[in-house]
Design a protein around this motif. Structure first.
Motif, PDB file in Angstrom:
ATOM      1  N   SER A  39      -7.979  15.765   2.720  1.00 59.74           N
ATOM      2  CA  SER A  39      -7.925  14.460   3.405  1.00 59.74           C
ATOM      3  C   SER A  39      -6.749  14.333   4.348  1.00 59.74           C
ATOM      4  CB  SER A  39      -7.842  13.339   2.353  1.00 59.74           C
ATOM      5  OG  SER A  39      -6.658  13.475   1.596  1.00 59.74           O
ATOM      6  N   GLY A  40      -5.853  15.308   4.314  1.00 57.00           N
ATOM      7  CA  GLY A  40      -4.691  15.220   5.189  1.00 57.00           C
ATOM      8  C   GLY A  40      -3.551  14.442   4.571  1.00 57.00           C
ATOM      9  N   GLY A  41      -3.852  13.459   3.687  1.00 56.12           N
ATOM     10  CA  GLY A  41      -2.822  12.712   2.990  1.00 56.12           C
ATOM     11  C   GLY A  41      -2.038  11.786   3.900  1.00 56.12           C
ATOM     12  N   PHE A  42      -1.245  10.944   3.254  1.00 56.01           N
ATOM     13  CA  PHE A  42      -0.429   9.982   3.983  1.00 56.01           C
ATOM     14  C   PHE A  42       1.042  10.122   3.634  1.00 56.01           C
ATOM     15  CE2 PHE A  42      -4.660   8.177   3.640  1.00 56.01           C
ATOM     16  CZ  PHE A  42      -4.903   7.773   4.931  1.00 56.01           C
ATOM     17  N   GLY A  43       1.420  11.258   3.029  1.00 56.43           N
ATOM     18  CA  GLY A  43       2.796  11.429   2.577  1.00 56.43           C
ATOM     19  C   GLY A  43       3.800  11.378   3.706  1.00 56.43           C
ATOM     20  N   LEU A  44       3.603  12.194   4.751  1.00 55.89           N
ATOM     21  CA  LEU A  44       4.537  12.209   5.874  1.00 55.89           C
ATOM     22  C   LEU A  44       4.538  10.875   6.619  1.00 55.89           C
ATOM     23  CD1 LEU A  44       3.997  15.798   7.327  1.00 55.89           C
ATOM     24  CD2 LEU A  44       5.929  14.959   5.985  1.00 55.89           C
ATOM     25  N   ILE A  45       3.360  10.285   6.762  1.00 52.96           N
ATOM     26  CA  ILE A  45       3.280   8.978   7.440  1.00 52.96           C
ATOM     27  C   ILE A  45       4.067   7.938   6.662  1.00 52.96           C
ATOM     28  CG2 ILE A  45       1.722   7.136   8.159  1.00 52.96           C
ATOM     29  CD1 ILE A  45      -0.408   9.247   8.628  1.00 52.96           C
ATOM     30  N   GLY A  46       3.884   7.945   5.325  1.00 55.13           N
ATOM     31  CA  GLY A  46       4.594   6.979   4.495  1.00 55.13           C
ATOM     32  C   GLY A  46       6.091   7.181   4.540  1.00 55.13           C
ATOM     33  N   MET A  47       6.565   8.450   4.505  1.00 51.23           N
ATOM     34  CA  MET A  47       8.002   8.702   4.582  1.00 51.23           C
ATOM     35  C   MET A  47       8.573   8.249   5.924  1.00 51.23           C
ATOM     36  SD  MET A  47       8.675  12.336   2.634  1.00 51.23           S
ATOM     37  CE  MET A  47       7.383  13.275   3.452  1.00 51.23           C
ATOM     38  N   ARG A  48       7.848   8.514   7.000  1.00 51.54           N
ATOM     39  CA  ARG A  48       8.331   8.102   8.316  1.00 51.54           C
ATOM     40  C   ARG A  48       8.382   6.569   8.424  1.00 51.54           C
ATOM     41  NH1 ARG A  48       5.516  11.365  10.802  1.00 51.54           N
ATOM     42  NH2 ARG A  48       7.126  12.941  11.197  1.00 51.54           N
ATOM     43  N   GLU A  49       7.378   5.907   7.874  1.00 47.99           N
ATOM     44  CA  GLU A  49       7.379   4.438   7.899  1.00 47.99           C
ATOM     45  C   GLU A  49       8.529   3.882   7.077  1.00 47.99           C
ATOM     46  OE1 GLU A  49       3.556   3.296   6.536  1.00 47.99           O
ATOM     47  OE2 GLU A  49       2.591   3.526   8.504  1.00 47.99           O
ATOM     48  N   ALA A 100       0.831  -1.208   0.000  1.00 49.64           N
ATOM     49  CA  ALA A 100       0.000   0.000   0.000  1.00 49.64           C
ATOM     50  C   ALA A 100       0.864   1.257   0.000  1.00 49.64           C
ATOM     51  CB  ALA A 100      -0.929  -0.004   1.209  1.00 49.64           C
ATOM     52  N   ARG A 101       1.940   1.229   0.779  1.00 56.76           N
ATOM     53  CA  ARG A 101       2.844   2.381   0.818  1.00 56.76           C
ATOM     54  C   ARG A 101       3.516   2.585  -0.532  1.00 56.76           C
ATOM     55  NH1 ARG A 101       5.529   1.148   5.331  1.00 56.76           N
ATOM     56  NH2 ARG A 101       7.080  -0.079   4.224  1.00 56.76           N
ATOM     57  N   GLU A 102       3.911   1.486  -1.176  1.00 59.07           N
ATOM     58  CA  GLU A 102       4.557   1.579  -2.481  1.00 59.07           C
ATOM     59  C   GLU A 102       3.585   2.130  -3.524  1.00 59.07           C
ATOM     60  OE1 GLU A 102       8.184   1.071  -4.515  1.00 59.07           O
ATOM     61  OE2 GLU A 102       7.709   0.711  -2.415  1.00 59.07           O
TER      62      GLU A 102
END
Length: 383
Positions: A345-355, A188-190
């Motif tokens: 939606s806030g997005g998941f960019g920072l979350i994905g980079m941190r993960e 999902a992150r990819e």
């Protein structure tokens, strides 16, 4: 034959129990019927002892005490205690050894041996007969207790082995579910990184081309050509990512994962979207492990995508610093004249980079710069 009988008794335990008790009663009672003293004085306590065996499973200690008393009473009436007379007591002590702790069974056995020794001294005058009346019951009591304890230990071992097998099976299932969940998160992150980057880039390129198509058709055509390459690259990466879900025996090879070696290609793609990014390398460039290389590339890709989507800046700086065993990746911008608001939606960019940074064994910081703009800094191990 034995296995057939065992299956039969497992299906009909009450029938097997009745057959056993009747056999014990027949063996025990037969010794009194053939006695010269008469059958009924000894048959009464023997019958009571055999009847008490019905409750040996629920009350093994009480049954042992009662059977012991009946056996001593039968011996006190003048009947010599032979092996057949000891059968009810052996069955009772065996049940005691199976169902109670070994320490308790030993205490009961010691009491029984002492009782038989005292009874032999009190009722038998001949020394040889006294020894026989003492040691023969002691032998059968010990054999019954040891046999019962062995069966109890065997059952405990099988129960423990079964529990370990069930625990191992649950552990394997939980580990499999955990691995599946991790793989889903990774894919999902990819997918998020691939789709978010290329869609944002394609949107920016299309907007730029639409803006200048009338004033500068030639440059608009170049941007549209770059847009075509962007969408083709997106399709290739999506195919490679979705290919992770294919079967292991699929013969079609997958495209290698991207890394910092494609950083110039990534920066050129953002150039066509109106974002000028400069790459600076500090220290001696070293080869990275595949996981760190992919994580560094995706962090730069997502950070530049966020700059293009939200910062409104025309320039961005990408700095790669090699120090010791650490690679520090920094992507920063000056904020531009009019920063855009974040996505609803806030997005998941920072979350994905941190993960991604954590999965590679590093860490990531994302913060606003004092002079304006935003900076993303990831510290990753080289290996």
């Amino acid at each position: 034959m034995f296995n057939t009988w065992r299956r039969f008794t497992d299906r009909r335990p009450r029938f097997a129990e009745a057959v056993l008790l009747l056999l014990v009663y027949a063996i025990t009672l037969g010794q009194y019927i053939d006695s010269e003293t008469g059958w009924w004085p000894g048959a009464l306590p023997a019958s009571a002892a055999c009847l008490a065996l019905v409750w040996r499973g629920r009350h093994p200690g009480a049954v042992v005490a009662f059977v012991l008393a009946c056996t001593v009473v039968a011996g006190a009436t003048g009947y010599p205690l032979g092996h057949q007379h000891m059968v009810p007591l052996v069955v009772a002590f065996y049940a005691l050894g199976v169902r109670t702790p070994e320490r308790i069974a030993r205490v009961y056995g010691l009491i029984a041996i002492v009782v038989f020794a005292v009874a032999a001294q009190w009722s038998v005058e001949d020394d040889q007969a006294q020894k026989l009346a003492t040691f023969a019951p002691a032998f059968w009591v010990i054999v019954a207790i040891v046999s019962g304890a062995a069966v109890q230990g065997r059952r405990a071992y099988l129960d423990a082995a079964h529990a370990r097998a069930e625990h191992a099976e649950r552990t394997r299932e939980e580990e499999a579910r955990h691995r599946v969940a991790e793989e889903r998160v990774r894919i999902a992150r990819e997918l998020h990184d691939v789709v978010a980057h290329h869609m944002a880039l394609a949107n920016a390129q299309a907007g730029t081309a639409a803006h200048i198509v009338r004033t500068d058709p030639g440059q608009a055509g170049e941007i549209l050509a770059e847009l075509s390459r962007t969408t083709a690259s997106a399709l290739r990466e999506l195919q490679a990512t979705v290919g992770l879900l294919r079967r292991a025996d699929d013969p079609e090879p997958l495209e290698p994962s991207p890394g910092l070696g494609r950083l110039d290609e990534l920066v050129s793609a953002f150039e066509s979207a109106g974002l000028h990014a400069t790459v600076t390398v500090d220290g001696e460039t070293r080869p990275l492990s595949p996981g760190v290389d992919l994580a560094a590339f995706r962090i730069v890709q997502e950070a530049l995508t966020n700059v293009a989507k939200h910062a409104g800046a025309a320039t961005a700086d990408v700095r790669l610093a090699y120090t010791g065993d650490t690679l520090t990746v920094t992507v920063s911008d000056d904020g531009g004249p009019s920063p855009r608001p974040p996505a609803p939606s806030g997005g998941f960019g920072l979350i994905g980079m941190r993960e991604r940074a954590l999965s590679a064994g590093g860490r990531l910081r994302a913060e606003r710069r004092p002079g304006g703009g935003f900076a993303v800094t990831a510290e990753l191990p080289v290996h």
